[in-house]
Write a protein that holds these residues in place. Structure first.
Motif, PDB file in Angstrom:
ATOM      1  N   LEU A  57       0.817  -1.221   0.000  1.00  0.00           N
ATOM      2  CA  LEU A  57       0.000   0.000   0.000  1.00  0.00           C
ATOM      3  C   LEU A  57       0.849   1.268   0.000  1.00  0.00           C
ATOM      4  N   LEU A  58       2.007   1.221   0.599  1.00  0.00           N
ATOM      5  CA  LEU A  58       2.830   2.446   0.685  1.00  0.00           C
ATOM      6  C   LEU A  58       3.974   2.501  -0.322  1.00  0.00           C
ATOM      7  N   TYR A  59       4.275   1.373  -0.968  1.00  0.00           N
ATOM      8  CA  TYR A  59       5.423   1.351  -1.882  1.00  0.00           C
ATOM      9  C   TYR A  59       5.101   0.553  -3.137  1.00  0.00           C
ATOM     10  N   LEU A 100      -1.659  -4.951  14.612  1.00  0.00           N
ATOM     11  CA  LEU A 100      -0.334  -5.284  14.075  1.00  0.00           C
ATOM     12  C   LEU A 100      -0.046  -4.517  12.788  1.00  0.00           C
ATOM     13  N   THR A 101      -1.048  -4.446  11.916  1.00  0.00           N
ATOM     14  CA  THR A 101      -0.872  -3.743  10.643  1.00  0.00           C
ATOM     15  C   THR A 101      -0.614  -2.261  10.886  1.00  0.00           C
ATOM     16  N   HIS A 102      -1.386  -1.670  11.797  1.00  0.00           N
ATOM     17  CA  HIS A 102      -1.181  -0.255  12.150  1.00  0.00           C
ATOM     18  C   HIS A 102       0.253  -0.038  12.651  1.00  0.00           C
ATOM     19  N   GLU A 103       0.681  -0.882  13.571  1.00  0.00           N
ATOM     20  CA  GLU A 103       2.028  -0.704  14.133  1.00  0.00           C
ATOM     21  C   GLU A 103       3.112  -0.990  13.090  1.00  0.00           C
ATOM     22  N   MET A 104       2.812  -1.921  12.184  1.00  0.00           N
ATOM     23  CA  MET A 104       3.815  -2.250  11.157  1.00  0.00           C
ATOM     24  C   MET A 104       4.049  -1.053  10.238  1.00  0.00           C
ATOM     25  N   VAL A 105       3.003  -0.242  10.034  1.00  0.00           N
ATOM     26  CA  VAL A 105       3.183   0.986   9.234  1.00  0.00           C
ATOM     27  C   VAL A 105       4.283   1.842   9.870  1.00  0.00           C
ATOM     28  N   HIS A 106       4.258   1.938  11.191  1.00  0.00           N
ATOM     29  CA  HIS A 106       5.269   2.760  11.868  1.00  0.00           C
ATOM     30  C   HIS A 106       6.686   2.213  11.682  1.00  0.00           C
ATOM     31  N   CYS A 107       6.779   0.947  11.334  1.00  0.00           N
ATOM     32  CA  CYS A 107       8.106   0.358  11.078  1.00  0.00           C
ATOM     33  C   CYS A 107       8.617   0.723   9.695  1.00  0.00           C
ATOM     34  N   TYR A 108       7.706   1.252   8.840  1.00  0.00           N
ATOM     35  CA  TYR A 108       8.086   1.461   7.433  1.00  0.00           C
ATOM     36  C   TYR A 108       7.741   2.834   6.874  1.00  0.00           C
ATOM     37  N   GLN A 109       7.158   3.723   7.674  1.00  0.00           N
ATOM     38  CA  GLN A 109       6.731   4.985   7.064  1.00  0.00           C
ATOM     39  C   GLN A 109       7.765   6.078   7.309  1.00  0.00           C
ATOM     40  N   ALA A 118       9.143  12.893   7.557  1.00  0.00           N
ATOM     41  CA  ALA A 118       9.718  14.206   7.239  1.00  0.00           C
ATOM     42  C   ALA A 118      10.796  14.597   8.254  1.00  0.00           C
ATOM     43  N   PHE A 119      11.659  13.670   8.555  1.00  0.00           N
ATOM     44  CA  PHE A 119      12.769  13.896   9.495  1.00  0.00           C
ATOM     45  C   PHE A 119      12.259  14.372  10.859  1.00  0.00           C
ATOM     46  N   GLY A 120      11.139  13.793  11.250  1.00  0.00           N
ATOM     47  CA  GLY A 120      10.582  14.114  12.569  1.00  0.00           C
ATOM     48  C   GLY A 120       9.711  15.360  12.596  1.00  0.00           C
ATOM     49  N   THR A 121       9.454  15.984  11.412  1.00  0.00           N
ATOM     50  CA  THR A 121       8.667  17.226  11.406  1.00  0.00           C
ATOM     51  C   THR A 121       7.207  17.008  11.000  1.00  0.00           C
ATOM     52  N   CYS A 122       6.859  15.799  10.633  1.00  0.00           N
ATOM     53  CA  CYS A 122       5.485  15.508  10.198  1.00  0.00           C
ATOM     54  C   CYS A 122       4.532  15.560  11.392  1.00  0.00           C
ATOM     55  N   PRO A 123       3.331  16.163  11.234  1.00  0.00           N
ATOM     56  CA  PRO A 123       2.375  16.153  12.344  1.00  0.00           C
ATOM     57  C   PRO A 123       2.067  14.719  12.777  1.00  0.00           C
ATOM     58  N   GLY A 124       2.023  14.505  14.082  1.00  0.00           N
ATOM     59  CA  GLY A 124       1.746  13.164  14.600  1.00  0.00           C
ATOM     60  C   GLY A 124       0.425  12.614  14.080  1.00  0.00           C
ATOM     61  N   GLY A 125      -0.543  13.512  13.893  1.00  0.00           N
ATOM     62  CA  GLY A 125      -1.857  13.074  13.401  1.00  0.00           C
ATOM     63  C   GLY A 125      -1.796  12.511  11.993  1.00  0.00           C
ATOM     64  N   LEU A 126      -0.890  13.037  11.190  1.00  0.00           N
ATOM     65  CA  LEU A 126      -0.751  12.510   9.820  1.00  0.00           C
ATOM     66  C   LEU A 126      -0.059  11.144   9.859  1.00  0.00           C
ATOM     67  N   VAL A 127       0.931  11.017  10.721  1.00  0.00           N
ATOM     68  CA  VAL A 127       1.614   9.722  10.895  1.00  0.00           C
ATOM     69  C   VAL A 127       0.598   8.652  11.308  1.00  0.00           C
ATOM     70  N   GLU A 128      -0.230   8.990  12.297  1.00  0.00           N
ATOM     71  CA  GLU A 128      -1.230   8.021  12.773  1.00  0.00           C
ATOM     72  C   GLU A 128      -2.338   7.809  11.741  1.00  0.00           C
ATOM     73  N   ILE A 167       2.246  10.977  -0.623  1.00  0.00           N
ATOM     74  CA  ILE A 167       2.396  11.687   0.655  1.00  0.00           C
ATOM     75  C   ILE A 167       3.586  11.110   1.421  1.00  0.00           C
ATOM     76  N   ASN A 168       3.596   9.789   1.526  1.00  0.00           N
ATOM     77  CA  ASN A 168       4.682   9.124   2.254  1.00  0.00           C
ATOM     78  C   ASN A 168       6.037   9.419   1.612  1.00  0.00           C
ATOM     79  N   GLU A 169       6.064   9.420   0.278  1.00  0.00           N
ATOM     80  CA  GLU A 169       7.317   9.680  -0.434  1.00  0.00           C
ATOM     81  C   GLU A 169       7.799  11.118  -0.186  1.00  0.00           C
ATOM     82  N   LYS A 170       6.852  12.036  -0.171  1.00  0.00           N
ATOM     83  CA  LYS A 170       7.216  13.440   0.083  1.00  0.00           C
ATOM     84  C   LYS A 170       7.750  13.601   1.509  1.00  0.00           C
TER      85      LYS A 170
END
Ligand SMILES: [Zn+2]
Length: 305
Positions: free
Chosen positions: A90-92, A156-165, A168-178, A229-232
């Protein structure tokens, strides 16, 4: 419920809007009439397969009721592998169509342990390429039997996204990450029954609130929008106005307003259809039933609901 994943800056690769593969089945098909670009793939290629990282399972209390519950509800190896494939597809893009850059995650360890909350993901102490998903045994134990497997896979799928997303070098809003994490969960067909679209509050309130908004953008601007979005988020720091204007040509606040209108329209339509169904059940003469048009209810015919 998560720490942002540590990500490594990698060479820039431009990502086109169009996907070459069909990933997990889509959970939501609404908003389809609002699409601005037609980017549906004309052919469906083989199911994408990505190289799996080293997957590990650590159960810190085998006597906990949640441990048996987990082990009897899902096959751990499959659950982990499937969630990795869902996230990556889905992300790549697929490895043979590498227009996105998959992070260099080398291992994911699922740690089941007694703790409060549901789950979180973190890099290991030594190296952020090694991820740990901490999942609460107490939470697993508390899930109803009928929902157990789906809820475990969903978390698990939700948490796995965090392993691969990317973030923006830590500048992305947390709400967008979630939101991205729950968008993937939604598109892996693992959304729990209580989730619903709502357009009140802010676009970046996170989780499914933002996840459904991302699904709206995906349908409006074409398949692959969330990938873009993820790529940006991989290549630059997050500056809100610039980010969204470059990505889809308008500010996110405007898109959120459009989304609110679309949600309202959809709710109204659903209410009207429900109304027709109820009235149909009450209708006593076949003549009235023949005149019914479920998709376009007539107030004169069916009266107020
Ligand atoms: Zn999360």
């Amino acid at each position: 419920m998560t720490e942002l994943p540590g990500t490594s800056p990698l060479p820039t690769v431009f990502l086109p809007a169009q996907s070459l593969v069909t990933p997990a089945p889509r959970a939501q098909k609404s908003f389809s009439n609002t699409k601005e670009t037609s980017t549906e793939p004309s052919t469906t290629l083989k199911k994408p397969t990505f190289t799996l990282p080293k997957l590990r399972l650590e159960i810190r209390d085998l006597n906990h009721a949640g441990a048996e519950s987990f082990l009897t509800s899902v096959t751990a190896s499959q659950a982990l592998a499937t969630s990795v494939q869902s996230v990556l597809s889905l992300l790549y893009h697929t490895p043979d169509s590498p227009t996105t850059t998959v992070p260099t995650t080398r291992s994911v360890t699922l740690i089941l342990r007694p703790m409060g909350g549901v789950a979180y993901t973190t890099g290991s102490d030594l190296d952020s390429d090694h991820k740990e998903i901490h999942f609460s045994l107490d939470y697993i134990n508390g899930i109803s039997t009928s929902r157990k497997a789906d809820e475990i896979l969903g978390v698990l799928t939700h948490e796995m996204v965090h392993c691969y997303q990317y973030d923006a070098f830590g500048t992305c809003p947390g709400g967008l990450v979630e939101g991205i994490a729950d968008w993937v969960r939604l598109n892996a067909n693992l959304s729990p029954p209580h989730w619903k679209k709502e357009a009140s509050g802010n676009w970046d309130a996170g989780y499914q609130h933002t996840g459904y908004f991302l699904e709206y953008l995906e349908q409006r601007f074409g398949k692959g929008t969330v990938r873009r979005i993820n790529e940006k988020l991989r290549i630059e720091r997050y500056e809100q106005k610039k980010f969204w204007t470059e990505l889809v040509g308008r500010p996110v606040e405007q898109l959120w307003g459009d989304y609110a209108e679309a949600v309202e329209k959809e709710l109204k339509k659903a209410e009207e259809e429900e109304c027709v169904l109820v009235e149909k059940e009450d209708a006593s003469t076949p003549k009235v039933l023949e005149e019914s048009t479920p998709t376009k209810p007539s107030k004169e015919l069916w009266g107020e609901c």
